[in-house]
Write a protein that holds these residues in place. Structure first.
Motif, PDB file in Angstrom:
ATOM      1  N   PRO A  56       0.583  -0.844  -0.210  1.00  0.00           N
ATOM      2  CA  PRO A  56      -0.092  -0.112   0.454  1.00  0.00           C
ATOM      3  C   PRO A  56       0.915   1.022   0.205  1.00  0.00           C
ATOM      4  O   PRO A  56      -0.069   2.057  -0.483  1.00  0.00           O
ATOM      5  N   ALA A  57       1.790   1.235   1.060  1.00  0.00           N
ATOM      6  CA  ALA A  57       2.641   1.985   0.906  1.00  0.00           C
ATOM      7  C   ALA A  57       3.633   2.556  -0.393  1.00  0.00           C
ATOM      8  O   ALA A  57       3.367   3.829  -1.151  1.00  0.00           O
ATOM      9  N   TYR A  58       4.161   1.549  -1.409  1.00  0.00           N
ATOM     10  CA  TYR A  58       4.399   1.745  -2.629  1.00  0.00           C
ATOM     11  C   TYR A  58       3.448   2.156  -3.606  1.00  0.00           C
ATOM     12  O   TYR A  58       3.483   3.304  -3.927  1.00  0.00           O
ATOM     13  N   PHE A  59       2.315   2.042  -3.387  1.00  0.00           N
ATOM     14  CA  PHE A  59       0.819   2.224  -4.626  1.00  0.00           C
ATOM     15  C   PHE A  59       0.549   3.860  -4.411  1.00  0.00           C
ATOM     16  O   PHE A  59       0.129   4.755  -5.212  1.00  0.00           O
ATOM     17  N   LEU A  94       0.513  17.376  -0.034  1.00  0.00           N
ATOM     18  CA  LEU A  94       0.618  16.745  -0.232  1.00  0.00           C
ATOM     19  C   LEU A  94       1.086  15.731   0.438  1.00  0.00           C
ATOM     20  O   LEU A  94       0.688  14.339   0.566  1.00  0.00           O
ATOM     21  N   GLY A  95       1.148  16.003   1.661  1.00  0.00           N
ATOM     22  CA  GLY A  95       1.526  14.635   2.834  1.00  0.00           C
ATOM     23  C   GLY A  95      -0.150  14.959   2.858  1.00  0.00           C
ATOM     24  O   GLY A  95      -0.383  13.107   3.965  1.00  0.00           O
ATOM     25  N   ALA A  96      -0.256  15.679   3.724  1.00  0.00           N
ATOM     26  CA  ALA A  96      -2.060  15.606   3.357  1.00  0.00           C
ATOM     27  C   ALA A  96      -2.555  14.108   2.745  1.00  0.00           C
ATOM     28  O   ALA A  96      -3.553  13.535   3.509  1.00  0.00           O
ATOM     29  N   LEU A  99      -1.664  10.735   3.801  1.00  0.00           N
ATOM     30  CA  LEU A  99      -2.392   9.846   4.620  1.00  0.00           C
ATOM     31  C   LEU A  99      -4.280  10.069   4.380  1.00  0.00           C
ATOM     32  O   LEU A  99      -4.253   9.079   4.718  1.00  0.00           O
ATOM     33  N   VAL A 100      -4.714  10.444   3.403  1.00  0.00           N
ATOM     34  CA  VAL A 100      -5.835  10.259   3.541  1.00  0.00           C
ATOM     35  C   VAL A 100      -5.801   9.387   2.116  1.00  0.00           C
ATOM     36  O   VAL A 100      -6.501   8.311   2.370  1.00  0.00           O
TER      37      VAL A 100
END
Length: 127
Positions: A56-59, A94-96, A99-100
């Motif tokens: 999931p982090a990679y995608f 981009l960080g927000a 996280l979403v």
């Protein structure tokens, strides 16, 4: 435990994106932000044994990088404005957004793993 027939791959993806149990589509998938429930409270399906790991982090990085960061580089203000202005105006949104998006992508990965009946190695027969 209620036995539900295996729907399609897209159904698993949709249920995961909606943070729902991929098996029944009714129970919640997470107990906290990214913490997968051990069992579905509706159908009793074992949710904790899908090897989502780093996928999931990679995608999520792939999606954010290709759909948002790359096109952002075409806007002149990125190159012409002061760094002290550009960094907060780009990094914070981009960080927000990351996280979403991350729990939705993780749900989709779990839904895809469920649709293909892939589980952690220790859960496999004989493992």
């Amino acid at each position: 435990m209620r036995k539900i027939s295996a729907p399609s791959f897209l159904t698993g993806l949709k249920r995961g994106v909606m943070h729902r149990c991929p098996n029944c589509g009714e129970g919640r998938l997470y107990s906290r932000y990214l913490k997968v429930d051990l069992d579905c409270e509706v159908c009793g399906h074992d949710l904790a044994h899908y090897p989502a790991d780093d996928g999931p982090a990679y995608f999520t990085i792939l999606i954010i990088g290709h759909l948002f960061v790359a096109p952002l580089l075409f806007f002149p203000f990125i190159w012409q404005a002061p760094v002290a202005l550009v960094v907060p105006l780009t990094v914070i949104p981009l960080g927000a957004l990351t996280l979403v998006l991350l729990p939705r992508v993780k749900g989709a990965v779990i839904g895809a793993l469920w649709a293909h009946k892939l589980r952690k190695a220790e859960d496999a027969p004989g493992g």
